[in-house]
Write a protein that holds these residues in place. Structure first.
Motif, PDB file in Angstrom:
ATOM      1  N   LYS A 125      77.758  29.228  37.599  1.00  0.00           N
ATOM      2  CA  LYS A 125      78.979  29.467  36.831  1.00  0.00           C
ATOM      3  C   LYS A 125      78.658  30.076  35.466  1.00  0.00           C
ATOM      4  CE  LYS A 125      83.282  27.249  35.653  1.00  0.00           C
ATOM      5  NZ  LYS A 125      84.153  26.125  35.862  1.00  0.00           N
ATOM      6  N   VAL A 126      77.649  29.522  34.807  1.00  0.00           N
ATOM      7  CA  VAL A 126      77.278  29.988  33.465  1.00  0.00           C
ATOM      8  C   VAL A 126      76.763  31.425  33.514  1.00  0.00           C
ATOM      9  CG1 VAL A 126      75.657  29.638  31.562  1.00  0.00           C
ATOM     10  CG2 VAL A 126      76.865  27.697  32.522  1.00  0.00           C
ATOM     11  N   ILE A 127      75.958  31.756  34.510  1.00  0.00           N
ATOM     12  CA  ILE A 127      75.437  33.120  34.633  1.00  0.00           C
ATOM     13  C   ILE A 127      76.588  34.108  34.825  1.00  0.00           C
ATOM     14  CG2 ILE A 127      74.175  34.656  36.205  1.00  0.00           C
ATOM     15  CD1 ILE A 127      71.965  32.620  36.304  1.00  0.00           C
ATOM     16  N   GLY A 128      77.565  33.724  35.611  1.00  0.00           N
ATOM     17  CA  GLY A 128      78.746  34.586  35.787  1.00  0.00           C
ATOM     18  C   GLY A 128      79.494  34.796  34.481  1.00  0.00           C
ATOM     19  N   MET A 129      79.611  33.738  33.693  1.00  0.00           N
ATOM     20  CA  MET A 129      80.293  33.843  32.402  1.00  0.00           C
ATOM     21  C   MET A 129      79.518  34.749  31.451  1.00  0.00           C
ATOM     22  SD  MET A 129      81.333  29.859  31.993  1.00  0.00           S
ATOM     23  CE  MET A 129      82.620  29.898  30.764  1.00  0.00           C
ATOM     24  N   ILE A 130      78.193  34.594  31.435  1.00  0.00           N
ATOM     25  CA  ILE A 130      77.351  35.418  30.554  1.00  0.00           C
ATOM     26  C   ILE A 130      77.437  36.884  30.976  1.00  0.00           C
ATOM     27  CG2 ILE A 130      74.963  35.910  29.904  1.00  0.00           C
ATOM     28  CD1 ILE A 130      74.463  32.865  30.004  1.00  0.00           C
ATOM     29  N   ASP A 131      77.414  37.142  32.293  1.00  0.00           N
ATOM     30  CA  ASP A 131      77.522  38.520  32.783  1.00  0.00           C
ATOM     31  C   ASP A 131      78.847  39.149  32.360  1.00  0.00           C
ATOM     32  OD1 ASP A 131      75.051  38.714  33.970  1.00  0.00           O
ATOM     33  OD2 ASP A 131      75.753  38.009  35.928  1.00  0.00           O
ATOM     34  N   LYS A 132      79.910  38.362  32.413  1.00  0.00           N
ATOM     35  CA  LYS A 132      81.229  38.873  32.020  1.00  0.00           C
ATOM     36  C   LYS A 132      81.255  39.225  30.538  1.00  0.00           C
ATOM     37  CE  LYS A 132      86.127  37.938  32.496  1.00  0.00           C
ATOM     38  NZ  LYS A 132      87.159  37.007  32.923  1.00  0.00           N
ATOM     39  N   LEU A 133      80.650  38.375  29.705  1.00  0.00           N
ATOM     40  CA  LEU A 133      80.593  38.668  28.269  1.00  0.00           C
ATOM     41  C   LEU A 133      79.805  39.957  28.024  1.00  0.00           C
ATOM     42  CD1 LEU A 133      79.880  35.174  26.648  1.00  0.00           C
ATOM     43  CD2 LEU A 133      82.042  36.397  26.738  1.00  0.00           C
ATOM     44  N   SER A 134      78.711  40.118  28.748  1.00  0.00           N
ATOM     45  CA  SER A 134      77.864  41.300  28.589  1.00  0.00           C
ATOM     46  C   SER A 134      78.600  42.556  29.050  1.00  0.00           C
ATOM     47  CB  SER A 134      76.580  41.123  29.388  1.00  0.00           C
ATOM     48  OG  SER A 134      75.831  42.298  29.385  1.00  0.00           O
ATOM     49  N   LYS A 135      79.284  42.456  30.161  1.00  0.00           N
ATOM     50  CA  LYS A 135      80.001  43.602  30.712  1.00  0.00           C
ATOM     51  C   LYS A 135      81.076  44.094  29.745  1.00  0.00           C
ATOM     52  CE  LYS A 135      83.286  43.211  33.734  1.00  0.00           C
ATOM     53  NZ  LYS A 135      84.085  42.893  34.906  1.00  0.00           N
ATOM     54  N   ASN A 136      81.725  43.164  29.054  1.00  0.00           N
ATOM     55  CA  ASN A 136      82.794  43.527  28.116  1.00  0.00           C
ATOM     56  C   ASN A 136      82.289  43.751  26.694  1.00  0.00           C
ATOM     57  OD1 ASN A 136      84.691  43.331  30.154  1.00  0.00           O
ATOM     58  ND2 ASN A 136      85.026  41.155  29.802  1.00  0.00           N
ATOM     59  N   ASN A 137      80.957  43.859  26.540  1.00  0.00           N
ATOM     60  CA  ASN A 137      80.337  44.126  25.243  1.00  0.00           C
ATOM     61  C   ASN A 137      80.673  43.085  24.181  1.00  0.00           C
ATOM     62  OD1 ASN A 137      78.930  46.476  25.973  1.00  0.00           O
ATOM     63  ND2 ASN A 137      80.802  47.680  25.781  1.00  0.00           N
ATOM     64  N   ILE A 138      80.873  41.853  24.592  1.00  0.00           N
ATOM     65  CA  ILE A 138      81.074  40.772  23.623  1.00  0.00           C
ATOM     66  C   ILE A 138      79.705  40.309  23.129  1.00  0.00           C
ATOM     67  CG2 ILE A 138      82.007  38.455  23.293  1.00  0.00           C
ATOM     68  CD1 ILE A 138      84.061  39.187  25.511  1.00  0.00           C
ATOM     69  N   ILE A 139      78.727  40.296  24.040  1.00  0.00           N
ATOM     70  CA  ILE A 139      77.344  40.054  23.640  1.00  0.00           C
ATOM     71  C   ILE A 139      76.506  41.215  24.173  1.00  0.00           C
ATOM     72  CG2 ILE A 139      77.530  37.540  23.523  1.00  0.00           C
ATOM     73  CD1 ILE A 139      76.115  37.394  26.229  1.00  0.00           C
ATOM     74  N   HIS A 140      75.348  41.437  23.574  1.00  0.00           N
ATOM     75  CA  HIS A 140      74.467  42.530  23.976  1.00  0.00           C
ATOM     76  C   HIS A 140      73.841  42.220  25.335  1.00  0.00           C
ATOM     77  CE1 HIS A 140      71.135  45.412  23.776  1.00  0.00           C
ATOM     78  NE2 HIS A 140      71.918  46.075  22.924  1.00  0.00           N
ATOM     79  N   LYS A 141      73.581  43.251  26.116  1.00  0.00           N
ATOM     80  CA  LYS A 141      73.040  43.051  27.467  1.00  0.00           C
ATOM     81  C   LYS A 141      71.668  42.393  27.440  1.00  0.00           C
ATOM     82  CE  LYS A 141      71.293  47.781  28.013  1.00  0.00           C
ATOM     83  NZ  LYS A 141      69.921  47.725  28.474  1.00  0.00           N
ATOM     84  N   ASN A 142      70.856  42.692  26.417  1.00  0.00           N
ATOM     85  CA  ASN A 142      69.540  42.066  26.327  1.00  0.00           C
ATOM     86  C   ASN A 142      69.650  40.589  25.980  1.00  0.00           C
ATOM     87  OD1 ASN A 142      68.458  44.526  26.894  1.00  0.00           O
ATOM     88  ND2 ASN A 142      67.739  44.950  24.829  1.00  0.00           N
ATOM     89  N   LYS A 143      70.619  40.236  25.155  1.00  0.00           N
ATOM     90  CA  LYS A 143      70.843  38.828  24.835  1.00  0.00           C
ATOM     91  C   LYS A 143      71.266  38.089  26.096  1.00  0.00           C
ATOM     92  CE  LYS A 143      73.459  35.552  22.128  1.00  0.00           C
ATOM     93  NZ  LYS A 143      74.298  35.304  20.959  1.00  0.00           N
ATOM     94  N   ALA A 144      72.118  38.712  26.893  1.00  0.00           N
ATOM     95  CA  ALA A 144      72.572  38.102  28.137  1.00  0.00           C
ATOM     96  C   ALA A 144      71.395  37.884  29.084  1.00  0.00           C
ATOM     97  CB  ALA A 144      73.631  38.979  28.801  1.00  0.00           C
ATOM     98  N   ALA A 145      70.531  38.883  29.199  1.00  0.00           N
ATOM     99  CA  ALA A 145      69.368  38.777  30.072  1.00  0.00           C
ATOM    100  C   ALA A 145      68.443  37.661  29.596  1.00  0.00           C
ATOM    101  CB  ALA A 145      68.614  40.108  30.114  1.00  0.00           C
ATOM    102  N   HIS A 146      68.249  37.570  28.290  1.00  0.00           N
ATOM    103  CA  HIS A 146      67.379  36.536  27.721  1.00  0.00           C
ATOM    104  C   HIS A 146      67.945  35.143  27.985  1.00  0.00           C
ATOM    105  CE1 HIS A 146      65.756  34.038  24.350  1.00  0.00           C
ATOM    106  NE2 HIS A 146      64.640  34.548  24.829  1.00  0.00           N
ATOM    107  N   GLN A 147      69.253  34.979  27.759  1.00  0.00           N
ATOM    108  CA  GLN A 147      69.886  33.676  27.999  1.00  0.00           C
ATOM    109  C   GLN A 147      69.776  33.266  29.454  1.00  0.00           C
ATOM    110  OE1 GLN A 147      73.934  34.028  26.577  1.00  0.00           O
ATOM    111  NE2 GLN A 147      73.430  32.904  24.711  1.00  0.00           N
ATOM    112  N   LYS A 148      70.049  34.203  30.360  1.00  0.00           N
ATOM    113  CA  LYS A 148      69.974  33.889  31.792  1.00  0.00           C
ATOM    114  C   LYS A 148      68.555  33.500  32.184  1.00  0.00           C
ATOM    115  CE  LYS A 148      71.807  37.649  33.467  1.00  0.00           C
ATOM    116  NZ  LYS A 148      72.422  38.647  34.362  1.00  0.00           N
ATOM    117  N   SER A 149      67.578  34.209  31.656  1.00  0.00           N
ATOM    118  CA  SER A 149      66.185  33.916  31.955  1.00  0.00           C
ATOM    119  C   SER A 149      65.811  32.511  31.480  1.00  0.00           C
ATOM    120  CB  SER A 149      65.297  34.960  31.285  1.00  0.00           C
ATOM    121  OG  SER A 149      63.949  34.578  31.353  1.00  0.00           O
ATOM    122  N   GLN A 150      66.178  32.190  30.244  1.00  0.00           N
ATOM    123  CA  GLN A 150      65.827  30.893  29.678  1.00  0.00           C
ATOM    124  C   GLN A 150      66.514  29.743  30.422  1.00  0.00           C
ATOM    125  OE1 GLN A 150      63.461  30.440  27.164  1.00  0.00           O
ATOM    126  NE2 GLN A 150      63.148  32.589  27.704  1.00  0.00           N
TER     127      GLN A 150
END
Length: 83
Positions: free
Chosen positions: A50-75
Motif C-alpha cells: 500500500k505504501v509503495i503505491g502511495m509513494i509512486d502516486k506522489l512521484s507520478k504527480n511530482n509532489i515528491i522527486h522520483k529519486n526520493k521515491a525510489a530511495h524511500q521504497k528501497s529503504q
C-alpha cells in the motif's frame, strides 16, 4: 491582487491543488511511520504494498522527486526484509 478573471481562477485552483497535495503527502508519511512501527512481518508486507503505491502516486504527480521515491521504497523494502 489579480486583475483578470483567469488569474483569480488560477489562484483558486492552485490553492485546491496545494491542499490536496499536502493531504496526500501527509497521509503517505503517516503510513510510512505505521510501517516502521510494525513488528509483524506479514502485516508489514501487506502495508508495504500500500505504501509503495502511495509513494509512486506522489512521484507520478511530482509532489515528491522520483529519486526520493525510489530511495524511500528501497529503504522500506530493506526494512521489511530484515523483519
Amino acid at each position: 491582487m489579480a486583475n483578470h478573471k483567469s488569474a483569480l481562477k488560477r489562484i483558486r485552483s492552485n490553492e485546491a491543488k496545494r491542499l490536496r497535495n499536502r493531504y496526500q503527502n501527509k497521509t503517505t508519511r503517516t503510513f510510512v511511520k505505521r510501517l516502521k512501527n510494525t513488528t509483524d512481518k506479514a502485516e508489514a508486507q501487506e502495508l508495504l504494498k500500500k505504501v509503495i503505491g502511495m509513494i509512486d502516486k506522489l512521484s507520478k504527480n511530482n509532489i515528491i522527486h522520483k529519486n526520493k521515491a525510489a530511495h524511500q521504497k528501497s529503504q522500506l523494502t530493506k526494512f521489511v526484509a530484515a523483519l
